[in-house]
Enzyme design. Sequence first.
Site, mmCIF file in Angstrom:
data_model
loop_
_atom_site.group_PDB
_atom_site.id
_atom_site.type_symbol
_atom_site.label_atom_id
_atom_site.label_comp_id
_atom_site.label_asym_id
_atom_site.label_seq_id
_atom_site.Cartn_x
_atom_site.Cartn_y
_atom_site.Cartn_z
ATOM 1 N N ASP A 248 10.026 -8.150 -0.663
ATOM 2 C CA ASP A 248 11.371 -7.787 -1.230
ATOM 3 C C ASP A 248 11.533 -6.665 0.457
ATOM 4 O OD1 ASP A 248 13.154 -5.820 -2.835
ATOM 5 O OD2 ASP A 248 11.207 -3.560 -2.458
ATOM 6 N N GLY B 103 1.233 -1.497 -0.729
ATOM 7 C CA GLY B 103 -0.284 0.193 0.241
ATOM 8 C C GLY B 103 0.862 1.432 -0.399
#
Length: 385
Positions: free
Chosen positions: A273, A248
């Site tokens: 990540d 987000g």
Amino acid sequence: MTYAIENGEVYTPSKMPRGTVVIIDGSKVTFVGPKEARYPRDTEIIDASAKIVAPGFIDMHVHGCAGFDVTEGRRGFLEEMSKFLAKHGVTSFLPTTVSTTKRKIIRAIESVREAQKKKAAVLGLYLEGPYINVEKAGAQNPRYIRNPDLKEIKEIIDAAGKIVKVIALAPEKKNAIRVIGELKRRGIIASAAHTSASYQKMLVAMEAGLSHVTHVFNAMRNFHCREIGALGAALLHEELTTELIADGVHVHPSAIKMLVKVKGYDKVVLISDAISATGLPDGKYELGGLEIFIKYGVSTLRSGVLAGSTLTLDRAIKNMVELANVPVSEAIRMATLNPARVLGLKAKGGIKAGADADITILDRNFKVHSVMIHGETLKLGELHN
């Protein structure tokens, strides 16, 4: 040991009919079907009432977590990363380096080799850089960024055996197209990353063997109506699979909705990540020799440039459902079957007879209750040590 998982809402990742039972014998799934199936003698029942039963998550792009860094790794760190990631439903993962020296890449290869000997949930190694474009470096240290060197890459791959699974590079860099061809010949995924490539250069790279795009939307040449660039190629061409950081922050929910609408559910791979600060308090940390700052869980350089993430895949799935209105089965697919297909893992990514018994059980709010890795059940309490 034989287990039967009963009473859960089973996703294989397709949603199965109510009453579906999953039977595990040893390290494999042996049956998925109606509850009235006969169980082998001494079967242990796992009651998954009010729970989601999903394939184990596969995080194919993770730089670190719980204070451990893949690029700077120390002895035994991958086993510790495995424990942390399992708490978040990950049953296998691809540790990922950032741009660094050849010496540290070789050391990371050796760490993976040792971890695999100990049967850690490590699939291989992902090299993100150093063969990227400094113009799109993001939080990659410019000190280590360099042009692709076919000789160096061959030396790394030869030292790795089959450990290196993905190399992310900028297709527009000198020698990159030759390198992509060599990676394809060796069965290694070539991914576009940290790139200013034009659309035409992306086409040339795809012809040479490029098949994947690292954290789509981020650190790449963006879309323009007269030059659609690397992002346009990623969106337009179905042969390119795309990674997504669904926190987000890296990608707006509306852009996520657009990606899914254009690419379809089967071409998007959820990744964390995640960096070493994942799971740790806000504060100052390091990534690839650069100072990074975590505030409210968001990782940045001092300049404000995003620097990896503190995301976990359980939250990524929850975000896809709640922020992007993706069906639960398809959000799960993006963290299970899709990465398995990208990596060519036929025994992972799904719950079916003959598959590895890698299973994640979550509550309806996507909080992980327990995981099973190769048929070994791990309660969360066992993972907090």
